[in-house]
Design an enzyme around this catalytic site. Structure first.
Site, PDB file in Angstrom:
ATOM      1  N   ASP A 112      50.583-105.698 -14.033  1.00 56.68           N
ATOM      2  CA  ASP A 112      49.999-105.323 -12.800  1.00 56.68           C
ATOM      3  C   ASP A 112      51.136-105.544 -11.632  1.00 56.68           C
ATOM      4  O   ASP A 112      50.359-106.201 -10.943  1.00 56.68           O
ATOM      5  CB  ASP A 112      48.744-106.003 -12.852  1.00 56.68           C
ATOM      6  CG  ASP A 112      48.223-105.578 -11.612  1.00 56.68           C
ATOM      7  OD1 ASP A 112      46.894-106.548 -10.939  1.00 56.68           O
ATOM      8  OD2 ASP A 112      48.170-104.810 -11.371  1.00 56.68           O
TER       9      ASP A 112
ATOM     10  N   LYS B 119      55.032-100.937  -9.649  1.00 53.18           N
ATOM     11  CA  LYS B 119      54.475 -99.562 -11.039  1.00 53.18           C
ATOM     12  C   LYS B 119      55.688 -99.258 -11.981  1.00 53.18           C
ATOM     13  O   LYS B 119      55.852 -99.218 -13.388  1.00 53.18           O
ATOM     14  CB  LYS B 119      53.925 -99.099 -10.575  1.00 53.18           C
ATOM     15  CG  LYS B 119      52.699 -99.450  -9.776  1.00 53.18           C
ATOM     16  CD  LYS B 119      51.776-100.495 -10.370  1.00 53.18           C
ATOM     17  CE  LYS B 119      50.880-101.215  -9.566  1.00 53.18           C
ATOM     18  NZ  LYS B 119      50.686-102.560 -10.427  1.00 53.18           N
TER      19      LYS B 119
ATOM     20  N   ASP C 230      47.098-102.559 -16.068  1.00 47.37           N
ATOM     21  CA  ASP C 230      46.478-101.680 -14.616  1.00 47.37           C
ATOM     22  C   ASP C 230      47.020-100.862 -14.054  1.00 47.37           C
ATOM     23  O   ASP C 230      48.417-100.634 -13.828  1.00 47.37           O
ATOM     24  CB  ASP C 230      46.883-102.726 -13.638  1.00 47.37           C
ATOM     25  CG  ASP C 230      45.465-102.597 -12.380  1.00 47.37           C
ATOM     26  OD1 ASP C 230      45.298-103.230 -11.314  1.00 47.37           O
ATOM     27  OD2 ASP C 230      44.356-102.016 -12.828  1.00 47.37           O
ATOM     28  N   ASN C 231      46.399-100.056 -13.190  1.00 42.55           N
ATOM     29  CA  ASN C 231      46.632 -98.687 -12.238  1.00 42.55           C
ATOM     30  C   ASN C 231      47.545 -97.393 -13.047  1.00 42.55           C
ATOM     31  O   ASN C 231      48.489 -97.235 -12.333  1.00 42.55           O
ATOM     32  CB  ASN C 231      47.358 -99.196 -11.302  1.00 42.55           C
ATOM     33  CG  ASN C 231      47.362-100.591 -10.327  1.00 42.55           C
ATOM     34  OD1 ASN C 231      47.250-101.565 -10.969  1.00 42.55           O
ATOM     35  ND2 ASN C 231      46.233-100.435  -9.851  1.00 42.55           N
TER      36      ASN C 231
ATOM     37  N   GLU D  15      39.731-100.580  -7.926  1.00 39.06           N
ATOM     38  CA  GLU D  15      39.227-101.767  -6.648  1.00 39.06           C
ATOM     39  C   GLU D  15      38.676-100.907  -6.277  1.00 39.06           C
ATOM     40  O   GLU D  15      39.537-101.515  -5.059  1.00 39.06           O
ATOM     41  CB  GLU D  15      40.400-102.950  -6.687  1.00 39.06           C
ATOM     42  CG  GLU D  15      41.849-102.890  -6.237  1.00 39.06           C
ATOM     43  CD  GLU D  15      42.665-102.564  -7.345  1.00 39.06           C
ATOM     44  OE1 GLU D  15      42.680-102.099  -8.434  1.00 39.06           O
ATOM     45  OE2 GLU D  15      43.490-103.122  -6.938  1.00 39.06           O
TER      46      GLU D  15
HETATM   47  C1  LIG Z   1      59.723-107.532 -11.294  1.00 40.28           C
HETATM   48  C2  LIG Z   1      58.406-108.417 -10.661  1.00 40.28           C
HETATM   49  N1  LIG Z   1      58.425-109.612 -10.655  1.00 40.28           N
HETATM   50  C3  LIG Z   1      57.877-110.780 -10.672  1.00 40.28           C
HETATM   51  N2  LIG Z   1      56.753-110.092  -9.789  1.00 40.28           N
HETATM   52  C4  LIG Z   1      56.987-109.214  -9.169  1.00 40.28           C
HETATM   53  C5  LIG Z   1      57.517-108.523  -9.623  1.00 40.28           C
HETATM   54  N3  LIG Z   1      57.054-107.145  -8.713  1.00 40.28           N
HETATM   55  C6  LIG Z   1      56.201-107.393  -8.646  1.00 40.28           C
HETATM   56  N4  LIG Z   1      55.824-108.052  -8.444  1.00 40.28           N
HETATM   57  C7  LIG Z   1      54.758-109.033  -7.639  1.00 40.28           C
HETATM   58  O1  LIG Z   1      53.408-108.632  -8.367  1.00 40.28           O
HETATM   59  C8  LIG Z   1      52.974-107.725  -7.383  1.00 40.28           C
HETATM   60  C9  LIG Z   1      52.663-106.594  -7.175  1.00 40.28           C
HETATM   61  C10 LIG Z   1      51.887-105.236  -7.374  1.00 40.28           C
HETATM   62  C11 LIG Z   1      52.685-104.397  -6.982  1.00 40.28           C
HETATM   63  N5  LIG Z   1      50.465-103.698  -7.315  1.00 40.28           N
HETATM   64  C12 LIG Z   1      50.451-102.857  -6.393  1.00 40.28           C
HETATM   65  O2  LIG Z   1      51.190-102.386  -5.956  1.00 40.28           O
HETATM   66  C13 LIG Z   1      48.340-102.000  -6.342  1.00 40.28           C
HETATM   67  C14 LIG Z   1      48.592-101.223  -5.602  1.00 40.28           C
HETATM   68  C15 LIG Z   1      47.394-100.856  -5.806  1.00 40.28           C
HETATM   69  C16 LIG Z   1      47.098 -99.541  -4.538  1.00 40.28           C
HETATM   70  C17 LIG Z   1      46.171 -98.275  -5.394  1.00 40.28           C
HETATM   71  C18 LIG Z   1      46.153 -97.621  -3.641  1.00 40.28           C
HETATM   72  C19 LIG Z   1      46.558 -97.963  -3.025  1.00 40.28           C
HETATM   73  F1  LIG Z   1      46.233 -96.768  -1.620  1.00 40.28           F
HETATM   74  C20 LIG Z   1      47.134 -99.049  -2.904  1.00 40.28           C
HETATM   75  C21 LIG Z   1      47.270 -99.263  -3.905  1.00 40.28           C
HETATM   76  C22 LIG Z   1      46.479-101.117  -6.303  1.00 40.28           C
HETATM   77  C23 LIG Z   1      47.026-101.932  -7.423  1.00 40.28           C
HETATM   78  O3  LIG Z   1      45.702-102.759  -8.689  1.00 40.28           O
HETATM   79  C24 LIG Z   1      47.959-102.534  -7.712  1.00 40.28           C
HETATM   80  O4  LIG Z   1      48.580-103.463  -8.636  1.00 40.28           O
HETATM   81  C25 LIG Z   1      53.350-109.020  -5.987  1.00 40.28           C
HETATM   82  O5  LIG Z   1      52.516-110.373  -5.793  1.00 40.28           O
HETATM   83  C26 LIG Z   1      54.554-109.415  -6.498  1.00 40.28           C
HETATM   84  O6  LIG Z   1      55.154-109.898  -5.216  1.00 40.28           O
HETATM   85 MG   LIG Z   2      46.740-103.494 -10.490  1.00 39.79          MG
END
Ligand SMILES: Cc1ncnc2c1ncn2[C@@H]1O[C@H](/C=C/CNC(=O)c2cc(-c3ccc(F)cc3)cc(O)c2O)[C@@H](O)[C@H]1O
Ligand SMILES: [Mg+2]
Length: 215
Positions: free
Chosen positions: A141, A144, A169-170, A199
């Site tokens: 999660d 992506k 997820d997603n 969500e």
């Molecule tokens: C390589 C690496 N290493 C360690 N931590 C890492 C990491 N890469 C990211 N992280 C961490 O994890 C989370 C990031 C989650 C990314 N999730 C999403 O982008 C996401 C987006 C949506 C979404 C859907 C429709 C929209 F219009 C806008 C957003 C829904 C979701 O459920 C998502 O998960 C965040 O806490 C980030 O710091």
């Molecule tokens: Mg997600």
């Protein structure tokens, strides 16, 4: 705004949830994100599917990629029996600090190892540092475009073995096309799509469960 969204989510937990009651933490976050401010937690609808997969796998060691505020960490940890644990990776120190407090509020800190760092840097150290043989369940999660490279890295590090379940997820929104293509076309995975919704919205999204069949 003075505070960040994760800080406002933590405030909602501290105002509405009962210390030591994981369900009240989950309910408080879902209520805040549905009625006050949307946030990218897996949420209640996809969260119920996550719950059912955790219960089906009854994992001893879980890896979560992307802690964010700890919402899914709490969902997973609350279902784990004594002795089981979830290792969750988060590279944003501010988010990690919030997640630690959310996890502590839920009373599940004994079942959670939050590691601050990038997945690509941490995964190669998992065996050595945490004595992990292989993960029973991996919940993806985080960013992506990291789903596929991190899955390949987990395979290379021998952290995915016969029977390991990947839950992503997603896979529709925002979408993870290269990952989906890989797990759905690989002869070494058995994949299933759980159709759901993004969500707190009516948009389509879903979780992909992929069971590793071994080499
Ligand atoms: C390589 C690496 N290493 C360690 N931590 C890492 C990491 N890469 C990211 N992280 C961490 O994890 C989370 C990031 C989650 C990314 N999730 C999403 O982008 C996401 C987006 C949506 C979404 C859907 C429709 C929209 F219009 C806008 C957003 C829904 C979701 O459920 C998502 O998960 C965040 O806490 C980030 O710091
Ligand atoms: Mg997600």
């Amino acid at each position: 705004t003075r505070t960040s969204r994760p800080q406002r989510i933590l405030k909602a937990v501290q105002r509405k949830a009962t210390v030591g009651d994981p369900q009240s933490v989950i309910t408080a976050i879902d209520h805040f994100c549905r009625h006050r401010e949307w946030a990218m937690n897996v949420g209640d609808e996809k969260g119920s599917i996550l719950d059912s997969v955790v219960n089906e796998v009854s994992p001893v060691t879980v890896l979560e990629l992307g802690t964010y505020c700890g919402y899914s960490t709490v969902r997973i940890a609350r279902l784990l029996p004594p002795g089981a644990c979830v290792i969750t990776l988060e590279f944003n120190p501010d988010y990690a600090a919030i997640a630690r407090q959310v996890i502590k509020w839920s009373g599940l800190e004994d079942k959670v190892q939050l590691v601050e760092g990038a997945s690509g840097d941490c995964i190669p150290w998992m065996k050595e540092h945490f004595g992990v043989q292989a993960f029973d369940l991996v919940f993806l999660d985080h960013w992506k475009e990291r789903y596929l490279p991190d899955t390949k890295l987990l395979e290379e590090c021998g952290l995915i073995q016969k029977g390991t379940v990947l839950l992503a997820d997603n896979v529709i929104c925002p979408g993870t096309p290269d990952y989906l293509e890989y797990v759905r076309n690989s002869p070494r995975y058995n994949s299933h799509y759980y159709r759901s919704h993004l969500e707190y919205t009516k948009a389509e999204d879903g979780l992909e469960k992929s069971v590793f069949l071994g080499y």
